[in-house]
Design an enzyme around this catalytic site. Structure first.
Site, PDB file in Angstrom:
ATOM      1  N   HIS A  69       0.769  -1.263  -0.039  1.00 27.84           N
ATOM      2  CA  HIS A  69       0.064   0.049   0.019  1.00 27.84           C
ATOM      3  C   HIS A  69       0.996   1.308   0.095  1.00 27.84           C
ATOM      4  O   HIS A  69       1.993   1.181   0.419  1.00 27.84           O
ATOM      5  CB  HIS A  69      -1.098   0.028   1.262  1.00 27.84           C
ATOM      6  CG  HIS A  69      -0.291  -0.137   2.431  1.00 27.84           C
ATOM      7  ND1 HIS A  69       0.550   1.090   2.951  1.00 27.84           N
ATOM      8  CD2 HIS A  69       0.064  -0.967   3.458  1.00 27.84           C
ATOM      9  CE1 HIS A  69       1.100   0.791   3.816  1.00 27.84           C
ATOM     10  NE2 HIS A  69       0.799  -0.422   4.473  1.00 27.84           N
ATOM     11  N   ARG A 153      -6.430   0.676   3.820  1.00 26.64           N
ATOM     12  CA  ARG A 153      -5.556   1.397   2.840  1.00 26.64           C
ATOM     13  C   ARG A 153      -4.989   0.499   1.777  1.00 26.64           C
ATOM     14  O   ARG A 153      -4.385   1.141   0.607  1.00 26.64           O
ATOM     15  CB  ARG A 153      -4.224   1.723   3.677  1.00 26.64           C
ATOM     16  CG  ARG A 153      -3.487   0.271   4.677  1.00 26.64           C
ATOM     17  CD  ARG A 153      -2.453   1.134   5.506  1.00 26.64           C
ATOM     18  NE  ARG A 153      -1.796   0.170   6.163  1.00 26.64           N
ATOM     19  CZ  ARG A 153      -2.188  -0.074   7.415  1.00 26.64           C
ATOM     20  NH1 ARG A 153      -2.872   0.672   8.172  1.00 26.64           N
ATOM     21  NH2 ARG A 153      -1.350  -1.086   8.127  1.00 26.64           N
TER      22      ARG A 153
END
Ligand SMILES: *[C@@H]1O[C@H](CO)[C@@H](O)[C@H](O)[C@H]1NC(C)=O
Ligand SMILES: *[C@@H]1O[C@H](CO)[C@@H](O)[C@H](O)[C@H]1NC(C)=O
Ligand SMILES: *[C@@H]1O[C@H](CO)[C@@H](O)[C@H](O)[C@H]1NC(C)=O
Ligand SMILES: *[C@@H]1O[C@H](CO)[C@@H](O)[C@H](O)[C@H]1NC(C)=O
Length: 462
Positions: A69, A153
């Site tokens: 991420h 996320r």
């Protein structure tokens, strides 16, 4: 190593910190790196080299991208570590150094966990790059097959990546996020399945006790009575990184403007960031990395999925895969040319470890080796990516190939664009085919995964 020139970087920092009084040098003379490339796993993505050209006569027939991420806010634990030192500094009435004056009107407002705009931008840019690089592999019926681990996320990173891919193709190719794997269950994109896995607390504490004290005494002299511990120092260094990445305005970043460094960054010397970066190296090494008990086995599930795709055969795994998802061709197809998976840093490290990348037999907690290859600020940054390419090459181009075969198939791996040596499957270390493993030799080299972690998985629960 893509650092900015020392002089210009220094000029940039000087101009950003006009009110901080007599300057302490932020850049180590021997270290030609911007400080944001010394933040370990909190380093924003940067291509460490240029993407390596394909050897003459070779083309990519399949690509697998494993992507961390993008830049994010601190976790709950990290927030607690940050607030420990920050509240002590805020509790001091009189600072003796101007560099702390900003604290008189500082309010801590960072939230937790979420992707920040810089993280979204770098993920979108990654999707754009992927389209431009691999457009020949893509058609309306063969879009990238995309999965993400279930945390927001990670999902947001995947969605920004697919959006970037679509933008770069003028909306002709808009891949979907097809599978979101719950982090509550079996998940090859999270390190949540091995209860007995190691923690790095002891090794982290040892290193923090090496680098923390001189910084603590300096800050103590600027904020008398603050009583900062070595752990507080670590938290304040994290705050520099998190506060900075959270403050980036995407338009400014895209325009090439320097990062809006947090005033907390001005409290530290460049070599102190170097020490901070090493704390990430230690942390990852002793959890899912080579020094972590049961780190390697947590990468096995993904490697077995990768082998299934490369060989177009069903997944054979007895570790962290979700067998229901992997047995179903709508959630685990085997006929695609392009796969992208979105994950966290800890599983990415476990997968490096299972494959054999960045192999590092030991990592001292006192005297860092400046030439180590286990360097999180380059290889485990936010939006880090490991790219496994399957190549088809014209016959006879490479010397290390079985001459009886009809086609010459290879595997090569890039991490943040750096071609990996793949010495474990006999890739040549020089010449046009350097870094290319014969396909079958690569598959054979993944014995640890193919043998289900050689008994280690059971140790996760025993
Ligand atoms: C990109 O990520 C942000 C979070 O940073 C999210 O709000 C946004 O919806 C994502 N973009 C897309 C296209 O999904
Ligand atoms: C496997 O995936 C299915 C489908 O998403 C889900 O319902 C199930 O709970 C998962 N099982 C485990 C053990 O993770
Ligand atoms: C620091 O420690 C001293 C002595 O233990 C104590 O009197 C003081 O209140 C502490 N200062 C802060 C800011 O906590
Ligand atoms: C989840 O993993 C465990 C351990 O390998 C396994 O026993 C179980 O069957 C798996 N469940 C699914 C749905 O894959």
């Amino acid at each position: 190593m893509g650092g900015r020139a020392l002089a210009s970087a220094w000029a940039v920092v000087s101009s950003l910190l006009p009110t901080l009084g007599p300057q302490i040098p932020l850049f180590h003379a021997a270290h030609d790196r911007a400080i944001e490339h010394l933040w370990g796993v909190y380093t924003p993505f940067h291509a460490v080299e240029d993407y390596p050209a394909l050897p003459d006569g070779c083309s990519v027939s399949q690509v697998n991208i494993l992507h961390r991420h993008g830049a994010r806010l601190p976790s709950a634990t990290q927030t607690a570590d940050i607030l420990g030192g920050l509240n002590k500094l805020l509790g001091v009435r009189e600072y003796t150094d101007q560099r702390l004056e900003f604290l008189h009107d500082f309010e801590y407002t960072l939230g937790e966990n979420l992707l920040v705009p810089l993280g979204a931008l770098q993920s979108r840019q990654s999707g754009e790059t992927a389209f431009h690089r691999y457009a020949p592999l893509v058609s309306k019926n063969d879009l990238p097959f995309v999965r993400a681990s279930g945390m927001s996320r990670v999902v947001d990173t995947a969605l920004n990546w697919t959006a970037g891919f679509a933008i770069a193709s003028d909306q002709k190719y808009a891949p979907k996020l097809s599978v979101i794997i719950s982090e509550e269950g079996n998940d090859t994109l999270q390190d949540n399945n091995c209860p007995n896995a190691a923690s790095s607390h002891k090794e982290m504490a040892e290193w923090i006790d090496v680098y923390g004290p001189p910084i603590a005494s300096r800050l103590e002299s600027w904020a008398p009575g603050a009583n900062l511990t070595n752990n507080d120092i670590h938290g304040l260094l994290m705050l520099c990184a998190f506060h900075t990445v959270a403050s980036v305005v995407p338009e400014d970043f895209e325009a090439g403007k320097p990062l809006p460094y947090s005033p907390f960054c001005g409290l530290f010397r460049a070599e102190e960031f170097t020490s901070f970066a090493y704390s990430s190296d230690i942390d990852r090494y002793y959890t899912t990395g080579y020094g972590g008990h049961l780190g390697r086995v947590q990468g096995v599930g993904y490697v077995n999925e990768l082998l299934a795709r490369l060989t177009h055969s069903p997944v054979v795994d007895a570790t962290s895969t979700n067998r229901t998802l992997d047995a179903d061709r709508s959630t685990f197809p085997l006929d695609r040319t392009f796969y992208a998976d979105f994950t966290h840093d800890a599983p990415l490290v476990a997968i490096f470890n299972a494959i054999g990348l960045f192999s590092t037999p030991s990592l001292p907690t006192r005297n860092p080796d400046p030439n180590r290859i286990w360097y999180t600020s380059d290889i485990m940054t936010f939006s880090s990516r490991m790219v496994v390419e399957k190549l088809e090459c014209r016959r006879g181009g490479a010397k290390n190939v079985d001459s009886k075969k009809k086609t010459d198939k290879f595997v090569r791996i890039m991490v943040n664009e750096v071609l990996q040596p793949l010495e474990f499957c006999g890739a040549p270390s020089s010449g046009p085919y350097h870094g290319l493993c014969d396909f079958d030799k690569f598959v054979k080299s993944q014995n640890y995964a193919r043998h289900q972690g050689e008994g280690d998985w059971a140790k996760c629960f025993a």
